[in-house]
Scaffold this motif. Sequence first.
Motif, PDB file in Angstrom:
ATOM      1  N   UNK A 138      84.270  95.423  18.550  1.00 45.63           N
ATOM      2  CA  UNK A 138      83.674  94.121  18.855  1.00 45.63           C
ATOM      3  C   UNK A 138      82.364  93.993  18.094  1.00 45.63           C
ATOM      4  N   UNK A 139      82.145  92.814  17.527  1.00 45.89           N
ATOM      5  CA  UNK A 139      80.894  92.478  16.868  1.00 45.89           C
ATOM      6  C   UNK A 139      80.190  91.437  17.722  1.00 45.89           C
ATOM      7  N   UNK A 140      79.011  91.792  18.276  1.00 45.48           N
ATOM      8  CA  UNK A 140      78.230  90.859  19.080  1.00 45.48           C
ATOM      9  C   UNK A 140      77.254  90.164  18.153  1.00 45.48           C
ATOM     10  N   UNK A 141      77.344  88.834  18.078  1.00 47.65           N
ATOM     11  CA  UNK A 141      76.437  88.046  17.244  1.00 47.65           C
ATOM     12  C   UNK A 141      75.475  87.325  18.181  1.00 47.65           C
ATOM     13  N   UNK A 146      64.530  78.361  24.438  1.00 48.80           N
ATOM     14  CA  UNK A 146      64.646  78.543  25.884  1.00 48.80           C
ATOM     15  C   UNK A 146      65.443  79.770  26.301  1.00 48.80           C
ATOM     16  N   UNK A 147      66.434  80.124  25.512  1.00 49.37           N
ATOM     17  CA  UNK A 147      67.354  81.167  25.941  1.00 49.37           C
ATOM     18  C   UNK A 147      67.939  81.864  24.723  1.00 49.37           C
ATOM     19  N   UNK A 148      68.619  82.968  24.973  1.00 48.31           N
ATOM     20  CA  UNK A 148      69.328  83.690  23.938  1.00 48.31           C
ATOM     21  C   UNK A 148      70.818  83.525  24.205  1.00 48.31           C
ATOM     22  N   UNK A 149      71.572  83.317  23.160  1.00 48.57           N
ATOM     23  CA  UNK A 149      73.021  83.190  23.313  1.00 48.57           C
ATOM     24  C   UNK A 149      73.687  84.259  22.461  1.00 48.57           C
ATOM     25  N   UNK A 150      74.910  84.561  22.823  1.00 49.10           N
ATOM     26  CA  UNK A 150      75.656  85.583  22.098  1.00 49.10           C
ATOM     27  C   UNK A 150      77.129  85.203  22.024  1.00 49.10           C
ATOM     28  N   UNK A 151      77.798  85.783  21.047  1.00 46.16           N
ATOM     29  CA  UNK A 151      79.221  85.538  20.857  1.00 46.16           C
ATOM     30  C   UNK A 151      79.882  86.851  20.460  1.00 46.16           C
ATOM     31  N   UNK A 152      80.764  87.388  21.296  1.00 45.99           N
ATOM     32  CA  UNK A 152      81.486  88.599  20.908  1.00 45.99           C
ATOM     33  C   UNK A 152      82.710  88.233  20.074  1.00 45.99           C
ATOM     34  N   UNK A 153      82.873  88.891  18.953  1.00 47.75           N
ATOM     35  CA  UNK A 153      83.991  88.599  18.045  1.00 47.75           C
ATOM     36  C   UNK A 153      84.808  89.865  17.859  1.00 47.75           C
ATOM     37  N   UNK A 154      86.128  89.699  17.909  1.00 48.14           N
ATOM     38  CA  UNK A 154      87.028  90.813  17.646  1.00 48.14           C
ATOM     39  C   UNK A 154      88.091  90.363  16.656  1.00 48.14           C
ATOM     40  N   UNK A 155      88.824  91.311  16.134  1.00 51.30           N
ATOM     41  CA  UNK A 155      89.903  91.033  15.180  1.00 51.30           C
ATOM     42  C   UNK A 155      91.209  91.453  15.825  1.00 51.30           C
ATOM     43  N   UNK A 156      92.200  90.561  15.744  1.00 50.86           N
ATOM     44  CA  UNK A 156      93.522  90.863  16.286  1.00 50.86           C
ATOM     45  C   UNK A 156      94.583  90.556  15.239  1.00 50.86           C
ATOM     46  N   UNK A 157      95.691  91.242  15.352  1.00 47.61           N
ATOM     47  CA  UNK A 157      96.828  90.978  14.478  1.00 47.61           C
ATOM     48  C   UNK A 157      97.421  89.619  14.834  1.00 47.61           C
ATOM     49  N   UNK A 158      97.867  88.890  13.828  1.00 45.86           N
ATOM     50  CA  UNK A 158      98.508  87.598  14.027  1.00 45.86           C
ATOM     51  C   UNK A 158      99.892  87.630  13.391  1.00 45.86           C
ATOM     52  N   UNK A 159     100.764  86.709  13.750  1.00 43.04           N
ATOM     53  CA  UNK A 159     102.101  86.704  13.159  1.00 43.04           C
ATOM     54  C   UNK A 159     102.039  86.558  11.641  1.00 43.04           C
ATOM     55  N   UNK A 160     102.997  87.138  10.970  1.00 49.95           N
ATOM     56  CA  UNK A 160     103.059  87.046   9.520  1.00 49.95           C
ATOM     57  C   UNK A 160     102.255  88.136   8.829  1.00 49.95           C
ATOM     58  N   UNK A 161     102.026  89.235   9.523  1.00 51.40           N
ATOM     59  CA  UNK A 161     101.283  90.376   8.983  1.00 51.40           C
ATOM     60  C   UNK A 161      99.880  90.003   8.516  1.00 51.40           C
TER      61      UNK A 161
END
Length: 122
Positions: free
Chosen positions: A57-60, A66-81
């Motif tokens: 996971x990559x946390x951006x 006012x606040x801090x925000x974050x977005x966790x990003x992951x990589x998954x396999x998708x159809x079609x290789x």
Amino acid sequence: MRPLRIRAGRHLLRWRTWLGRRTAIRHLNLLADAVKAKGYRYVKLYQADEFPTHPPVLWVFAFSPDDHVRLPVEVQATPGRTWGYYEAGRGRHGYLCPCDDVEHAAGQVDALLRHRMFPSTW
């Protein structure tokens, strides 16, 4: 009940995602460079020695007045290789874009973080 073919396809994608850890880390490193160029900070939670069983996971992070925000990003396999960037924790509903277009993925991350920082402007 779902047809066996659909269930088998989903299990195959999970299996490819689990076995493709090196590929996922390579794609996340490319995304980390792209979001760094946009001025965001990140934390890589995928060092093989520290988290060998968890999905990478990559946390951006973005810092607003006012606040801090974050977005966790992951990589998954998708159809079609192929592979895709996903917002972690949302499963297949968190699809951002394919991994072969890193600049578009960085733009998607940028748009999501801006929306979370300033929701009243959208």
